[in-house]
Design an enzyme around this catalytic site. Structure first.
Site, mmCIF file in Angstrom:
data_model
loop_
_atom_site.group_PDB
_atom_site.id
_atom_site.type_symbol
_atom_site.label_atom_id
_atom_site.label_comp_id
_atom_site.label_asym_id
_atom_site.label_seq_id
_atom_site.Cartn_x
_atom_site.Cartn_y
_atom_site.Cartn_z
ATOM 1 N N ASP A 115 -1.661 -14.714 25.003
ATOM 2 C CA ASP A 115 -1.710 -16.102 24.667
ATOM 3 C C ASP A 115 -1.772 -16.981 25.783
ATOM 4 O O ASP A 115 -0.673 -16.711 26.472
ATOM 5 C CB ASP A 115 -0.835 -16.254 23.413
ATOM 6 C CG ASP A 115 -0.827 -15.467 21.884
ATOM 7 O OD1 ASP A 115 -2.100 -15.268 21.890
ATOM 8 O OD2 ASP A 115 0.179 -14.939 21.640
ATOM 9 N N LYS A 119 -0.585 -25.556 27.353
ATOM 10 C CA LYS A 119 0.280 -26.778 28.049
ATOM 11 C C LYS A 119 1.282 -26.596 28.736
ATOM 12 O O LYS A 119 2.067 -25.525 28.519
ATOM 13 C CB LYS A 119 0.805 -27.452 26.746
ATOM 14 C CG LYS A 119 -0.081 -27.871 25.834
ATOM 15 C CD LYS A 119 0.556 -28.702 24.726
ATOM 16 C CE LYS A 119 -0.684 -29.424 23.834
ATOM 17 N NZ LYS A 119 -0.119 -29.532 22.219
ATOM 18 N N ASP A 151 -9.142 -15.235 30.148
ATOM 19 C CA ASP A 151 -10.330 -15.973 30.508
ATOM 20 C C ASP A 151 -9.670 -17.588 30.828
ATOM 21 O O ASP A 151 -10.449 -18.479 30.461
ATOM 22 C CB ASP A 151 -10.892 -15.955 29.046
ATOM 23 C CG ASP A 151 -10.329 -16.449 27.849
ATOM 24 O OD1 ASP A 151 -9.151 -16.170 27.615
ATOM 25 O OD2 ASP A 151 -10.809 -17.393 27.111
ATOM 26 N N THR A 189 -13.319 -7.176 24.711
ATOM 27 C CA THR A 189 -12.384 -7.448 23.476
ATOM 28 C C THR A 189 -12.742 -8.494 22.588
ATOM 29 O O THR A 189 -13.464 -9.390 23.068
ATOM 30 C CB THR A 189 -10.763 -7.594 23.973
ATOM 31 O OG1 THR A 189 -10.703 -9.064 24.331
ATOM 32 C CG2 THR A 189 -10.443 -6.818 25.145
ATOM 33 N N PHE A 191 -11.158 -11.330 21.957
ATOM 34 C CA PHE A 191 -10.771 -12.763 22.893
ATOM 35 C C PHE A 191 -11.450 -13.047 24.016
ATOM 36 O O PHE A 191 -11.890 -13.948 24.325
ATOM 37 C CB PHE A 191 -9.134 -12.848 22.886
ATOM 38 C CG PHE A 191 -8.435 -13.236 21.441
ATOM 39 C CD1 PHE A 191 -8.432 -14.498 21.308
ATOM 40 C CD2 PHE A 191 -8.209 -12.504 20.610
ATOM 41 C CE1 PHE A 191 -7.774 -14.972 20.195
ATOM 42 C CE2 PHE A 191 -7.554 -12.823 19.455
ATOM 43 C CZ PHE A 191 -7.214 -14.215 19.355
ATOM 44 N N GLU A 192 -12.067 -11.777 24.599
ATOM 45 C CA GLU A 192 -12.888 -11.953 25.696
ATOM 46 C C GLU A 192 -14.152 -12.657 25.128
ATOM 47 O O GLU A 192 -14.676 -13.395 25.964
ATOM 48 C CB GLU A 192 -13.315 -10.595 26.316
ATOM 49 C CG GLU A 192 -14.254 -10.590 27.394
ATOM 50 C CD GLU A 192 -14.489 -9.399 28.128
ATOM 51 O OE1 GLU A 192 -14.132 -8.464 27.579
ATOM 52 O OE2 GLU A 192 -14.808 -9.553 29.274
HETATM 53 C C1 LIG Z 1 -5.131 -13.678 22.219
HETATM 54 S S1 LIG Z 1 -4.812 -12.459 21.298
HETATM 55 C C2 LIG Z 1 -5.497 -11.088 22.491
HETATM 56 C C3 LIG Z 1 -5.665 -9.802 21.485
HETATM 57 C C4 LIG Z 1 -6.415 -8.656 22.247
HETATM 58 N N1 LIG Z 1 -5.651 -8.046 23.429
HETATM 59 C C5 LIG Z 1 -7.775 -9.030 22.675
HETATM 60 O O1 LIG Z 1 -8.188 -9.280 23.795
HETATM 61 O O2 LIG Z 1 -8.554 -9.205 21.655
HETATM 62 C C6 LIG Z 1 -2.899 -12.084 21.879
HETATM 63 C C7 LIG Z 1 -2.397 -11.148 21.223
HETATM 64 O O3 LIG Z 1 -0.970 -10.824 21.553
HETATM 65 C C8 LIG Z 1 -0.202 -10.791 20.410
HETATM 66 N N2 LIG Z 1 1.227 -11.163 20.940
HETATM 67 C C9 LIG Z 1 1.536 -12.352 21.676
HETATM 68 N N3 LIG Z 1 2.880 -12.205 21.835
HETATM 69 C C10 LIG Z 1 3.210 -10.724 21.927
HETATM 70 C C11 LIG Z 1 4.501 -10.177 21.983
HETATM 71 N N4 LIG Z 1 5.563 -10.614 22.230
HETATM 72 N N5 LIG Z 1 4.638 -8.840 21.578
HETATM 73 C C12 LIG Z 1 3.448 -8.114 21.364
HETATM 74 N N6 LIG Z 1 2.425 -8.756 20.798
HETATM 75 C C13 LIG Z 1 2.192 -10.161 21.177
HETATM 76 C C14 LIG Z 1 -0.841 -11.591 19.510
HETATM 77 O O4 LIG Z 1 -0.079 -11.459 18.179
HETATM 78 C C15 LIG Z 1 -2.142 -11.676 19.631
HETATM 79 O O5 LIG Z 1 -2.677 -10.394 18.865
#
Ligand SMILES: C[S@@+](CC[C@H](N)C(=O)[O-])C[C@H]1O[C@@H](n2cnc3c(N)ncnc32)[C@H](O)[C@@H]1O
Length: 219
Positions: A115, A119, A151, A189, A191-192
């Site tokens: 994530d 900001k 990204d 992925t 999100f990519e």
């Molecule tokens: C932007 S998504 C990317 C998902 C995947 N890696 C992809 O590239 O499609 C970030 C993921 O990290 C998970 N996430 C965020 N903080 C986390 C944490 N502290 N522990 C485990 N998962 C977490 C979110 O729930 C989300 O599914």
């Protein structure tokens, strides 16, 4: 969450899940073998994790995620693919790494499209922080690989800076250094693809866990 995902959490989590515990677990016992191991932090919908695990049946994967629909989705994919080299911990990765995962227990740690918290006042919520990197260094074997993909240009910069604060623990690698290392394999992925639709450039950053100087093991 779909009904199928909800059902998967009930029916399949007992098979593929590792319950969160505040004690170090024995991964050789969990998988019934002592293979190379990769930790996937925040696997999202799990598509990339399942593709990777199917390509490398000789490597064991631990996925950590907090988003229940994503966990349900992964469980359904695992069952469909009939894979036995993936386990899932449905819990915050910071807790899982600190409490459950032993020293030098992984050959690679993957953090794909974390994530971004764009900001500035939210940057402290980003997973990549000096303490988090210290914990990742602790669970990595010497020579192990940490792979961060993003990204967000600013997250890439933030990541380089954070790793730069630990030059005695990690060294940056280039793609040439990887020389076909299967641990660096990353399929596209979700999100990519989202980032690419938004016109973002994708950056893959690789770092090698350096051998610890005697008596100064990363803590
Ligand atoms: C932007 S998504 C990317 C998902 C995947 N890696 C992809 O590239 O499609 C970030 C993921 O990290 C998970 N996430 C965020 N903080 C986390 C944490 N502290 N522990 C485990 N998962 C977490 C979110 O729930 C989300 O599914």
């Amino acid at each position: 969450m779909t009904q199928a995902q909800r059902r998967a959490l009930v029916m399949l989590l007992p098979r593929y899940g590792l319950p969160y515990e505040e004690r170090r677990i024995d991964l050789a016992q969990v998988f019934g073998r002592d293979a190379r191991r990769v930790l996937d932090i925040g696997f999202g919908d799990g598509e990339a994790l399942v593709t990777t695990a199917a390509h490398h049946p000789d490597i064991d994967y631990v996925g950590v995620e907090i988003h229940e629909p994503g966990i349900g989705h992964l469980l359904l994919l695992l069952e469909r693919a009939g894979l036995d080299n993936v386990r899932v911990v449905p819990r915050d990765a910071v807790d899982v790494i600190e409490q459950m995962l032993g020293d030098a227990s992984f050959d690679a740690v993957n953090l794909f499209f974390p994530d971004p918290w764009p900001k500035k006042r939210h940057h402290k919520r980003r997973l990549v922080q000096p303490d988090f990197l210290r914990q990742c260094a602790r669970i990595l074997k010497e020579g192990g690989l940490m792979h961060v993909a993003t990204d967000w240009a600013n997250y890439a910069e933030h990541t380089r800076e954070a790793f730069g604060t630990a030059p005695e623990t990690f060294e940056a690698l280039t793609e040439d250094d990887l020389d076909g290392n299967p641990l660096a394999f990353r399929p596209p992925t979700k999100f990519e693809r989202r980032g690419q639709r938004l016109g973002h450039d994708v950056v893959d950053l690789y770092f090698r866990r350096l051998p610890s100087a005697r008596g100064s093991e990363a803590r």
